[in-house]
Scaffold this active site. Sequence first.
Site, PDB file in Angstrom:
ATOM      1  N   HIS A  24     -26.482 -59.727  -4.525  1.00 40.20           N
ATOM      2  CA  HIS A  24     -25.091 -59.717  -4.076  1.00 40.20           C
ATOM      3  C   HIS A  24     -24.132 -60.040  -5.218  1.00 40.20           C
ATOM      4  O   HIS A  24     -23.012 -59.548  -5.247  1.00 40.20           O
ATOM      5  CB  HIS A  24     -24.928 -60.732  -2.941  1.00 40.20           C
ATOM      6  CG  HIS A  24     -23.546 -60.805  -2.392  1.00 40.20           C
ATOM      7  ND1 HIS A  24     -23.024 -59.803  -1.597  1.00 40.20           N
ATOM      8  CD2 HIS A  24     -22.573 -61.721  -2.530  1.00 40.20           C
ATOM      9  CE1 HIS A  24     -21.785 -60.127  -1.267  1.00 40.20           C
ATOM     10  NE2 HIS A  24     -21.480 -61.280  -1.827  1.00 40.20           N
ATOM     11  N   GLU A  40     -33.538 -78.806 -10.159  1.00 41.00           N
ATOM     12  CA  GLU A  40     -33.322 -77.380 -10.421  1.00 41.00           C
ATOM     13  C   GLU A  40     -31.920 -77.064 -10.931  1.00 41.00           C
ATOM     14  O   GLU A  40     -31.749 -76.229 -11.819  1.00 41.00           O
ATOM     15  CB  GLU A  40     -33.610 -76.534  -9.164  1.00 41.00           C
ATOM     16  CG  GLU A  40     -35.088 -76.356  -8.842  1.00 41.00           C
ATOM     17  CD  GLU A  40     -35.647 -77.478  -7.980  1.00 41.00           C
ATOM     18  OE1 GLU A  40     -34.904 -78.451  -7.701  1.00 41.00           O
ATOM     19  OE2 GLU A  40     -36.828 -77.396  -7.585  1.00 41.00           O
TER      20      GLU A  40
END
Lengths: 322, 320
Positions: A145, A78
């Site tokens: 965030h 990933e």
Amino acid sequence: MTAAIETRQLSYWQALNEAIKQEMRRDQTVFVMGEDQAGAAGRQAQGLIDAWGGPFGVTRGLIQEFGPERVKDTPISEAAFIGAGVGAAINGLRPVVDLMFTHFAGVAWDQITNKFAREHYVTGGQACVSMVLKTFGPCYAPFLHFPGMKCVAPSDPYTAKGLMTAAIRDDNPVVIFDSLRLLRTKGPVPEAPYTIELGKSRVVKEGSDVTLIGVSWLTTTCLDVAQRFESQGVDVEVVDLLTLEPLDEDTILRSLAKTKRIVITDQDHPRCSLARDIACIIAERAFDYLDAPIVTVTPPAIPELTGPDETRIEDAIRRVIE
Amino acid sequence: MDPDRALLLWMYEHLLLSRKFEEGLIRASTTDGQVRVGHPYIGQEAVAVGACAALQVEDYVVSNHRSHGHAIAKGVEPRRLMAELLRRTDGPSKGKGGEMGMADYAVGFMSSTEIVGGNIPMAIGIALASQYKHDGRVTVSFFGDGASNQGTFHEGLNLASIWRLPVVFICENNGYAEATPVEYAIAVDDIAARAAGYAMPGTVVDGHDTLSVYAAVSEAVDRCRKGDGPTLIEAKTYRYFGHYYGDAHHRYRTEKEVEEHKARDCIDKFRQLLLGKKVVDKDQLEAIDEKVSEVIHSALDFARQSPPLSDSERLAGVYV
């Protein structure tokens, strides 16, 4: 939009599939990349192709039309392929990269927060990270965030196609949070390509007594709850967030100005969550609107995400209208 | 292919630009509290210069945290680089990047990063786009010995190999990952040996020798352009300063070791080579030195006069 088009029904995964397919036809720079976007990679000569068609079939059939150059199966790496997506984007392509499940993000977190979200800003605008990161999962707060990546959560097949199309065409990094709960749900989806503007929430049911915020599959739950309250004489307004970043604060506050009461549902962990972020925005910007305390309805703070269920949303509405 | 006179002079000028740039930065930092040196490249210049000499302008370089030397070798103007380091608006990233957000797309210097190993995926993505577009361009990915212990190294080299991407991985082994020596942290003697695990060529070169680096990178670039895929080159080099400027490096290495490497300094070596081959005489060398000193001097002036980011500029540019 004619009535005939609106009656065509697609499931959620088909709507995503159609959006990606149509954008790949329209724009040669669009390609998909990730684990098993086709499956059986490299075995076409043996008659083996498109074994999976992506996790849950979202990219099914694309490799037959566009070939392995534009439907790139990756090893389970990933960090490498998400970072490679950023590199390809800054070099002029529009990758649609698949992070199978949101909780896999941890292994690629540097690439997501420091490259995907940040490269445009830190290069003073030189980098154009025109990339979509699509993922199944409810855990979006950590992404929200970090400034720099747009985040969307479709709530049905219609919004899935419109938001995916808009995300692919957008020049910014966009994360699409899909839900397995929505995968097989059906709804009307126009065949011609269309976009839903990123950064806008929508009022899906008007009401005057209470604002109920829905997101992803919870929007349908919220609509069901609203319907039940209608028979009890309580007029619930349901807002479907759709885009989580940039947050459409105005639509939320406009609704609250009318209803004076608000219940915020969320499918993510409660600490530092979207629900509590919205609650904070309301407390800071619109405290005077409120006739009752803000109530959030989230899963419990345990290391597994389930719910919240309808009963708890109903209880929350009763609390704010008492 | 041996470099011609023009290329040799280009190499010398850029070795010197890189060295004097950082020396200028260090001098400025001693009198100006606003100037931060960061991670000096001094001692390693032969690697960036030798590598970039093997590239065309339209090829790409992806850097790490020790970015000054890579930037200069790829052609970033010293005065704009200086402005960026001083966080001024005339930097290529308008002062928003600094040392580790250094990028100048105009010359193919694409990215830097604060995370060790963090830009290997970025480099393979740029190379992937080149392959996709068939543009014939090559991407060089610079990283250090420390990065070769990161997961992104393994993931990235494997991905580049299975897709035969036009990327050259240059591992600058300067002996230390922060304060940890390579012989402690790396299980093999040569990082280049790790290339075998990804079925790509792995070569060790003397990182003090610009021409050795140039030869190895030229060969790797040729492989890329022929569609034969990536190469891992390990350049054994040395940084004269610590991990960062101000690092008490004498606490993890001996003065003797530092002096041994300085005795093999890449710039002294190149100067001898130019004189030995009679490419230039001493007067011509001196003229180049003076020219470079002037460039660095005016770069500092330019950077200091460049306006800092305004609050409104700082708040803008989160999205396109």
